[in-house]
Write a protein that holds these residues in place. Structure first.
Motif, PDB file in Angstrom:
ATOM      1  N   LYS A 456     -11.368  -6.574  -2.999  1.00  0.00           N
ATOM      2  CA  LYS A 456     -12.208  -6.472  -4.199  1.00  0.00           C
ATOM      3  C   LYS A 456     -12.338  -5.030  -4.687  1.00  0.00           C
ATOM      4  CE  LYS A 456     -16.401  -6.741  -1.311  1.00  0.00           C
ATOM      5  NZ  LYS A 456     -17.645  -7.510  -1.071  1.00  0.00           N
ATOM      6  N   ARG A 458      -9.892  -2.743  -4.722  1.00  0.00           N
ATOM      7  CA  ARG A 458      -8.717  -2.504  -5.563  1.00  0.00           C
ATOM      8  C   ARG A 458      -8.864  -3.187  -6.924  1.00  0.00           C
ATOM      9  NH1 ARG A 458      -3.111  -1.478  -4.628  1.00  0.00           N
ATOM     10  NH2 ARG A 458      -3.407  -1.666  -2.372  1.00  0.00           N
ATOM     11  N   LYS A 459      -9.331  -4.434  -6.906  1.00  0.00           N
ATOM     12  CA  LYS A 459      -9.478  -5.190  -8.150  1.00  0.00           C
ATOM     13  C   LYS A 459     -10.474  -4.529  -9.085  1.00  0.00           C
ATOM     14  CE  LYS A 459     -10.598  -9.811  -9.905  1.00  0.00           C
ATOM     15  NZ  LYS A 459     -11.005 -11.200  -9.540  1.00  0.00           N
ATOM     16  N   GLU A 462      -9.030  -1.148 -10.413  1.00  0.00           N
ATOM     17  CA  GLU A 462      -7.991  -1.365 -11.415  1.00  0.00           C
ATOM     18  C   GLU A 462      -8.607  -1.800 -12.743  1.00  0.00           C
ATOM     19  OE1 GLU A 462      -5.400  -4.153  -9.539  1.00  0.00           O
ATOM     20  OE2 GLU A 462      -4.220  -2.591  -8.513  1.00  0.00           O
TER      21      GLU A 462
END
Length: 489
Positions: A456, A458-459, A462
């Motif tokens: 989560k 990284r998500k 991004e």
């Protein structure tokens, strides 16, 4: 992101300590009591080492003696109360200027204002001073009556200082007269033990003075004593040690641990001494995560526009304060004002908060004409601000040079300093300028910047780079990411 932790009861005890002591740090209620064990790691002798020569002259072995105060008294008894040799031993063993250990340095960086110690050396003071703190050291009754102006920490040396070895507390005579010669120290320590949560490090709990003070507090407050903690190495089996001897020592350690609970001192066990450093690092890491450094500047607000950008930054600042986090910032052009607006509005919405506690601002002194001196000052400003934080957020990052708008090299400097100090780096890429450049750098090498992070993270990161003309849409994901980083889960 997660540090490896022990399992079972040890895990629960460690987490309980980290959680509760962290709260005391945030509330400015934490104190530390340092014993000889911490100085031994720096190269100084402990009590058996100090008195080994004295023991030999008496026909004894210091390593076999449990009452070392009595051993020092035996020496005085056999030398017509002449303590010259004891004073010389202190000079010989503690005059060398050893360097503070990593444990000393971590303690010095934490927001601890009260230090107590039975040690004669100056390792605590050196570590605090190296961290830029003003130290008020007290080892005589006269010292207690004075206060150093602007002090950041007080170090109480209840057994004296190497500079005055003739007045050091060593023998039974010294301990028996302590209430007369150092009575105010007893009173001061009693007060701190009642009002503050102590962490005992390198301490064996064989000191008669501390035992007397703790007993008085227990008798007075009975079931209402403040919670304290000590970190100790779990007894390991020595090479060649018989099983029966090892089990006896283990039983004795368990009984001592249980006895400390009478004084509400909970023991946190580690298997080896490096784990103490790991535990202190974890404590520091969690404390720093409660502070967010906001880096930003804007001469051109791009598609977001000035109003929407300032509203985004103000709402971010309000939300961070509402979550009881601290903010540090260098008051960047075009961004700093919004940080102040949001933070102060939220701080003033409750009477239980103050601006000084939750907002640290350092406007850069742009009037310094000498470029080298200006750069030197700017760097020091940035280091002091960033060193307090565990998370760094980057917004926009551009400036005007002549007639052109260029990316802000100051933000790049802050990014590199934050990276060197292990902060979690959160560029809001969608805001453009230098932040977009930094976002690309972090997301392309995500595993290096966020090792072992859950998916989560990284998500969410991004998502902060997805183009949008409405910055308010990024506020939710940004705060969610900060929540994850703050909690460490």
């Amino acid at each position: 992101m997660k540090r490896p932790k022990p399992s079972g009861q040890a895990d629960r005890d460690t987490e309980d300590f980290l959680s509760k002591y962290l709260k005391e740090l945030n509330a400015d209620n934490a104190a530390v009591f340092v014993g000889a064990g911490l100085s031994k790691a720096a190269g100084y002798v402990d009590w058996p080492g100090l008195l080994s020569e004295v023991a030999q002259t008496l026909g004894l072995d210091a390593s076999k003696e449990t009452d070392l105060v009595a051993l020092a008294q035996y020496h005085l008894n056999s030398n017509a109360t002449n303590r010259h040799q004891l004073s010389q031993l202190l000079i010989d063993e503690f005059s060398d200027l050893k360097a503070p250990t990593e444990n000393h340095e971590i303690l010095a960086r934490l927001p601890i204002r009260t230090f107590w110690t039975t040690n004669y050396d100056r390792l605590i003071e050196k570590a605090l001073e190296a961290g830029g703190k003003r130290v008020d050291t007290k080892y005589t009754q006269e010292h207690l009556a004075t206060t150093r102006r602007g002090r950041d920490a007080v170090v109480y040396k209840m057994h004296g200082d190497i500079e005055h070895p003739d007045k050091a507390i060593l023998s039974k005579d010294d301990y028996e007269r302590y209430h007369q010669t150092h009575g105010p120290f007893t009173t001061a320590l009693s007060g701190d033990l009642v009002e503050k949560t102590f962490l005992f490090l390198g301490f064996s709990f064989t000191d008669p003075n501390l035992d007397f003070i703790m007993s008085r507090i227990r008798a007075t407050f009975t079931n209402h004593q403040r919670q304290h903690y000590c970190i100790a190495r779990r007894r390991a089996r020595f090479k060649g040690e018989k099983e029966a001897e090892y089990q006896y020592a283990l039983t004795k350690q368990n009984l001592v641990t249980q006895d400390l609970m009478r004084f509400n001192i909970k023991t946190i066990f580690v298997d080896d001494f490096p784990q103490i450093t790991t535990l202190l690092k974890t404590l520091e890491d969690r404390y720093r995560r409660r502070t967010v450094f906001i880096s930003g500047s804007a001469a051109d607000y791009g598609s977001w526009g000035q109003g929407a950008t300032e509203e985004f930054v103000a709402k971010l600042s309000r939300a961070l304060i509402e979550k009881d986090l601290r903010i540090t910032s260098g008051f960047g052009v075009g961004i700093g004002g919004a940080v102040v607006t949001g933070a102060v509005q939220q701080i003033y919405s409750t009477r239980q908060r103050s601006v000084d506690e939750q907002l640290v601002l350092r406007p850069f002194p742009i009037g310094i004409k000498d470029p080298d001196e200006r750069q030197k000052t700017f760097t020091r400003y940035r280091v002091e601000l960033i060193a307090q934080a565990g998370i760094a957020v980057f917004v926009m990052g551009n400036k005007k040079v002549g007639a052109s708008i260029v990316t802000a090299d100051g933000m790049r400097s802050e990014f590199e300093l934050a990276k060197e100090r292990g902060l979690f780096l959160v560029p809001v890429g969608a805001s453009g300028s230098m932040s977009a450049e930094l976002w690309n750098e972090v997301t392309k090498d995500f595993d290096r910047f966020f090792p072992s992070a859950p998916p989560k993270v990284r998500k969410l990161l991004e998502g902060l780079g997805e183009p949008t003309d409405k910055p308010e849409t990024l506020l939710g994901p940004l705060l969610d990411l900060i929540n994850v980083l703050t909690s460490g889960t």
